[in-house]
Motif scaffolding. Sequence first.
Motif, PDB file in Angstrom:
ATOM      1  N   SER A  93      15.609  -6.808 -11.210  1.00  0.00           N
ATOM      2  CA  SER A  93      17.061  -6.819 -11.425  1.00  0.00           C
ATOM      3  C   SER A  93      17.851  -6.844 -10.122  1.00  0.00           C
ATOM      4  CB  SER A  93      17.485  -5.602 -12.252  1.00  0.00           C
ATOM      5  OG  SER A  93      16.996  -5.718 -13.560  1.00  0.00           O
ATOM      6  N   ALA A  94      17.288  -6.302  -9.064  1.00  0.00           N
ATOM      7  CA  ALA A  94      17.971  -6.278  -7.762  1.00  0.00           C
ATOM      8  C   ALA A  94      18.141  -7.689  -7.193  1.00  0.00           C
ATOM      9  CB  ALA A  94      17.202  -5.403  -6.785  1.00  0.00           C
ATOM     10  N   LEU A  95      17.405  -8.668  -7.712  1.00  0.00           N
ATOM     11  CA  LEU A  95      17.479 -10.035  -7.211  1.00  0.00           C
ATOM     12  C   LEU A  95      18.518 -10.887  -7.926  1.00  0.00           C
ATOM     13  CD1 LEU A  95      13.653 -10.719  -6.788  1.00  0.00           C
ATOM     14  CD2 LEU A  95      15.305 -10.002  -5.051  1.00  0.00           C
ATOM     15  N   LEU A  96      19.204 -10.300  -8.905  1.00  0.00           N
ATOM     16  CA  LEU A  96      20.218 -11.055  -9.640  1.00  0.00           C
ATOM     17  C   LEU A  96      21.419 -11.350  -8.753  1.00  0.00           C
ATOM     18  CD1 LEU A  96      20.243  -9.249 -13.105  1.00  0.00           C
ATOM     19  CD2 LEU A  96      19.383 -11.539 -12.599  1.00  0.00           C
ATOM     20  N   HIS A  97      22.038 -12.513  -9.012  1.00  0.00           N
ATOM     21  CA  HIS A  97      23.235 -12.940  -8.293  1.00  0.00           C
ATOM     22  C   HIS A  97      24.329 -13.260  -9.299  1.00  0.00           C
ATOM     23  CE1 HIS A  97      21.175 -13.309  -4.439  1.00  0.00           C
ATOM     24  NE2 HIS A  97      20.166 -13.868  -5.106  1.00  0.00           N
ATOM     25  N   ARG A  98      25.576 -13.263  -8.825  1.00  0.00           N
ATOM     26  CA  ARG A  98      26.694 -13.653  -9.663  1.00  0.00           C
ATOM     27  C   ARG A  98      26.440 -15.073 -10.194  1.00  0.00           C
ATOM     28  NH1 ARG A  98      30.923 -12.568  -6.314  1.00  0.00           N
ATOM     29  NH2 ARG A  98      31.103 -10.517  -7.215  1.00  0.00           N
ATOM     30  N   ASN A  99      26.753 -15.290 -11.459  1.00  0.00           N
ATOM     31  CA  ASN A  99      26.602 -16.566 -12.186  1.00  0.00           C
ATOM     32  C   ASN A  99      25.182 -16.845 -12.662  1.00  0.00           C
ATOM     33  OD1 ASN A  99      29.337 -17.298 -12.244  1.00  0.00           O
ATOM     34  ND2 ASN A  99      29.191 -18.043 -10.143  1.00  0.00           N
ATOM     35  N   ASP A 100      24.209 -15.970 -12.369  1.00  0.00           N
ATOM     36  CA  ASP A 100      22.900 -16.102 -13.006  1.00  0.00           C
ATOM     37  C   ASP A 100      23.079 -15.864 -14.498  1.00  0.00           C
ATOM     38  OD1 ASP A 100      21.469 -16.590 -10.696  1.00  0.00           O
ATOM     39  OD2 ASP A 100      20.729 -14.529 -10.490  1.00  0.00           O
ATOM     40  N   ILE A 101      22.189 -16.413 -15.298  1.00  0.00           N
ATOM     41  CA  ILE A 101      22.215 -16.155 -16.741  1.00  0.00           C
ATOM     42  C   ILE A 101      20.953 -15.385 -17.089  1.00  0.00           C
ATOM     43  CG2 ILE A 101      22.168 -17.167 -19.049  1.00  0.00           C
ATOM     44  CD1 ILE A 101      23.871 -19.443 -17.969  1.00  0.00           C
ATOM     45  N   VAL A 102      21.133 -14.267 -17.796  1.00  0.00           N
ATOM     46  CA  VAL A 102      20.014 -13.427 -18.195  1.00  0.00           C
ATOM     47  C   VAL A 102      19.938 -13.350 -19.712  1.00  0.00           C
ATOM     48  CG1 VAL A 102      19.900 -12.065 -16.082  1.00  0.00           C
ATOM     49  CG2 VAL A 102      21.399 -11.331 -17.913  1.00  0.00           C
ATOM     50  N   LYS A 103      18.724 -13.218 -20.197  1.00  0.00           N
ATOM     51  CA  LYS A 103      18.472 -13.080 -21.626  1.00  0.00           C
ATOM     52  C   LYS A 103      18.270 -11.606 -21.927  1.00  0.00           C
ATOM     53  CE  LYS A 103      15.526 -15.116 -25.202  1.00  0.00           C
ATOM     54  NZ  LYS A 103      14.447 -16.090 -25.425  1.00  0.00           N
ATOM     55  N   ALA A 107      14.761  -2.122 -14.579  1.00  0.00           N
ATOM     56  CA  ALA A 107      14.050  -2.544 -13.371  1.00  0.00           C
ATOM     57  C   ALA A 107      13.903  -4.059 -13.296  1.00  0.00           C
ATOM     58  CB  ALA A 107      12.676  -1.892 -13.321  1.00  0.00           C
ATOM     59  N   THR A 108      13.769  -4.703 -14.453  1.00  0.00           N
ATOM     60  CA  THR A 108      13.574  -6.153 -14.471  1.00  0.00           C
ATOM     61  C   THR A 108      14.596  -6.821 -15.382  1.00  0.00           C
ATOM     62  OG1 THR A 108      11.978  -6.037 -16.283  1.00  0.00           O
ATOM     63  CG2 THR A 108      11.093  -5.964 -14.042  1.00  0.00           C
ATOM     64  N   ALA A 109      14.731  -8.130 -15.205  1.00  0.00           N
ATOM     65  CA  ALA A 109      15.643  -8.929 -16.030  1.00  0.00           C
ATOM     66  C   ALA A 109      14.952 -10.236 -16.381  1.00  0.00           C
ATOM     67  CB  ALA A 109      16.932  -9.203 -15.266  1.00  0.00           C
ATOM     68  N   LEU A 110      15.351 -10.824 -17.506  1.00  0.00           N
ATOM     69  CA  LEU A 110      14.837 -12.128 -17.911  1.00  0.00           C
ATOM     70  C   LEU A 110      15.833 -13.191 -17.469  1.00  0.00           C
ATOM     71  CD1 LEU A 110      13.573 -11.300 -21.529  1.00  0.00           C
ATOM     72  CD2 LEU A 110      12.224 -11.517 -19.434  1.00  0.00           C
ATOM     73  N   LEU A 111      15.512 -13.881 -16.375  1.00  0.00           N
ATOM     74  CA  LEU A 111      16.391 -14.901 -15.812  1.00  0.00           C
ATOM     75  C   LEU A 111      16.197 -16.210 -16.553  1.00  0.00           C
ATOM     76  CD1 LEU A 111      18.404 -15.606 -13.509  1.00  0.00           C
ATOM     77  CD2 LEU A 111      16.404 -16.307 -12.175  1.00  0.00           C
ATOM     78  N   VAL A 112      17.296 -16.793 -17.019  1.00  0.00           N
ATOM     79  CA  VAL A 112      17.262 -18.058 -17.749  1.00  0.00           C
ATOM     80  C   VAL A 112      17.573 -19.192 -16.777  1.00  0.00           C
ATOM     81  CG1 VAL A 112      18.344 -19.396 -19.622  1.00  0.00           C
ATOM     82  CG2 VAL A 112      18.000 -16.927 -19.884  1.00  0.00           C
ATOM     83  N   ALA A 113      16.732 -20.220 -16.801  1.00  0.00           N
ATOM     84  CA  ALA A 113      16.964 -21.381 -15.937  1.00  0.00           C
ATOM     85  C   ALA A 113      18.238 -22.102 -16.381  1.00  0.00           C
ATOM     86  CB  ALA A 113      15.772 -22.331 -16.005  1.00  0.00           C
ATOM     87  N   GLU A 129      13.390 -21.753 -20.869  1.00  0.00           N
ATOM     88  CA  GLU A 129      12.808 -21.526 -19.549  1.00  0.00           C
ATOM     89  C   GLU A 129      13.287 -20.181 -19.004  1.00  0.00           C
ATOM     90  OE1 GLU A 129      12.773 -24.744 -16.762  1.00  0.00           O
ATOM     91  OE2 GLU A 129      13.062 -26.206 -18.379  1.00  0.00           O
ATOM     92  N   VAL A 130      12.446 -19.158 -19.189  1.00  0.00           N
ATOM     93  CA  VAL A 130      12.806 -17.796 -18.811  1.00  0.00           C
ATOM     94  C   VAL A 130      11.729 -17.230 -17.898  1.00  0.00           C
ATOM     95  CG1 VAL A 130      13.249 -15.466 -19.697  1.00  0.00           C
ATOM     96  CG2 VAL A 130      14.003 -17.447 -21.011  1.00  0.00           C
ATOM     97  N   SER A 131      12.169 -16.508 -16.849  1.00  0.00           N
ATOM     98  CA  SER A 131      11.215 -15.837 -15.976  1.00  0.00           C
ATOM     99  C   SER A 131      11.678 -14.400 -15.744  1.00  0.00           C
ATOM    100  CB  SER A 131      11.072 -16.581 -14.645  1.00  0.00           C
ATOM    101  OG  SER A 131      12.331 -16.723 -14.023  1.00  0.00           O
ATOM    102  N   GLU A 132      10.721 -13.490 -15.655  1.00  0.00           N
ATOM    103  CA  GLU A 132      11.036 -12.084 -15.430  1.00  0.00           C
ATOM    104  C   GLU A 132      11.123 -11.832 -13.928  1.00  0.00           C
ATOM    105  OE1 GLU A 132       9.576  -7.632 -16.829  1.00  0.00           O
ATOM    106  OE2 GLU A 132       8.445  -9.398 -17.456  1.00  0.00           O
ATOM    107  N   ILE A 133      12.261 -11.245 -13.501  1.00  0.00           N
ATOM    108  CA  ILE A 133      12.466 -10.949 -12.083  1.00  0.00           C
ATOM    109  C   ILE A 133      12.957  -9.511 -11.921  1.00  0.00           C
ATOM    110  CG2 ILE A 133      13.012 -13.355 -11.528  1.00  0.00           C
ATOM    111  CD1 ILE A 133      15.969 -12.372 -11.207  1.00  0.00           C
TER     112      ILE A 133
END
Length: 117
Positions: free
Chosen positions: A27-37, A4-10, A21-25
């Motif tokens: 998963s449906a908001l992820l885009h191509r080329n985002d980096i996730v932890k 349901a969620t992902a850890l988005l890396v700045a 620098e990580v924020s929880e978002i």
Amino acid sequence: LQPATALLVAQDADGSPMPQEVSEIDSALLHRNDIVKILPGTKVAADGEVVSGTSYVDESMITGESVPVVKQEGDAVIGGTVNQNGVLLVRVTTVGTESLVAQIAKLVQDAQLNKAP
């Protein structure tokens, strides 16, 4: 099957990850080329390529292989599979209906709608 969620890396101006620098978002908001932890014991948030880290990933839900597969920089990972023991930074390559799991689900749905010969 996706978490349901992902850890988005700045990322800095050059697109390099800033792992501190990580924020929880959602998963449906992820885009191509985002980096996730991807932390140990969690599901891979989306299909992508490992940009940092080494770990074993349980891909049995896709491949049927009972032994976890080693993943390291440059290797592809599949959304919904489970990271076993290391921390991975993954650059997202496909999201939504383009993901492998979504394509498999569509094939199964199409097969169920068609009559057997």
